[in-house]
Design an enzyme around this catalytic site. Structure first.
Site, PDB file in Angstrom:
ATOM      1  N   SER A  49       0.852  -1.193   0.000  1.00 36.28           N
ATOM      2  CA  SER A  49       0.000   0.000   0.000  1.00 36.28           C
ATOM      3  C   SER A  49       0.882   1.236   0.000  1.00 36.28           C
ATOM      4  CB  SER A  49      -0.905   0.026   1.239  1.00 36.28           C
ATOM      5  OG  SER A  49      -1.580   1.265   1.348  1.00 36.28           O
ATOM      6  N   TYR A  59      -1.435  -0.572  10.364  1.00 39.49           N
ATOM      7  CA  TYR A  59      -1.540  -0.785   8.917  1.00 39.49           C
ATOM      8  C   TYR A  59      -0.298  -0.276   8.196  1.00 39.49           C
ATOM      9  CZ  TYR A  59      -3.573  -0.925   4.234  1.00 39.49           C
ATOM     10  OH  TYR A  59      -3.810  -1.182   2.901  1.00 39.49           O
TER      11      TYR A  59
END
Length: 258
Positions: A140, A153
């Site tokens: 990501s 995350y």
């Protein structure tokens, strides 16, 4: 030539489902992994997929024995895949001051990192022996810098980027390539509850086409969409003080249960 085979985790929703649907339309055979196999099976029935083109395996990627067994079963039933995409992942906000959020950190790393490595594990020897294959890790743009409230995350996706880079070097010369894909904002269940603006938001099916194109072209590292690649480059070189001021007061990703 034999129809190519793709092994995809996280296939019941979001990016994993979009990639599965893309490769099915392209004529591939599919080995699909999900925890919610009933949801996936219903989706494929609605779309009238040909049952001889796919197989569904139930596994939680955060449990190494489950995903490794799914991979070994795929090898026994289908043979060695041409493509393995580790797409399964979770995204939950956290606050290190709160004791239960340490559990969020643990769960995130077990799913996003241990799960990715365990997904690749069963296939590496077989791919190396054959001399070909592609291992794709879905990272990501959030792995570029640490964003307040997104510690679990961001850290996990930074680890995905570093892990895939390490693995790429380890497999150099074997014929097996490692691809790191860094999505920006994709319209999936993971992002739909975000309480902040998401520039350059992409539909999952658009992302899937672009990701497959990057994989086919032999990219080792690709940010999608390209606009987020520019943002990522700027964030990477931004001085800490300016970066901290830029993200001060930004709404944070909801914590577990919020």
């Amino acid at each position: 030539m034999e129809t190519p085979l793709a092994f995809i985790t996280g296939a019941s929703s979001g990016i994993g489902l979009a990639l599965a649907e893309h490769y099915y339309r392209c004529g591939w055979r599919l080995a699909l992994v999900a925890r919610r196999t009933d949801v996936l099976e219903e989706r494929l029935r609605e779309q009238r997929w040909s049952t001889d083109r796919y197989r569904i395996y139930r596994a939680d990627v955060s449990v190494p024995n489950e995903i490794v067994e799914a991979g070994q079963q795929c090898l026994r039933e289908f043979g060695t895949p041409d493509l393995v995409i580790a797409s399964a992942g979770i995204s939950i906000g956290m606050d290190t001051r709160i004791r239960e959020d340490l559990e969020t950190l643990r769960r995130t790393f077990e799913t996003n990192n241990l799960g990715l490595a365990a997904t690749f594990h069963p296939f590496i020897d077989a791919m190396c022996e054959r001399g070909s294959g592609r291992l794709v890790g879905i990272a990501s743009v959030a792995g570029i810098r640490g964003i307040p409230g997104h510690g679990a995350y961001c850290a996990s996706k930074a680890a995905v980027i570093a892990y895939c880079e390490s693995l790429r070097g380890e497999l150099r010369g074997t014929g097996v390539s490692v691809v790191t894909i860094l999505p920006g904002y994709i319209d999936t269940p993971l992002t739909q509850k975000n309480p902040y603006s998401m520039p350059f938001l992409l539909a999952p099916e658009v992302f899937a086409v672009r990701a497959a194109r990057a994989i086919e072209k032999g990219a080792s590292y690709r940010v999608i969409p390209w606009q987020m690649a520019l943002v990522a480059k700027i964030l990477r070189i931004l001085p800490n003080g300016l970066f901290d001021r830029l993200f001060a007061g930004r709404p944070r990703k909801p914590r577990q249960g919020k």
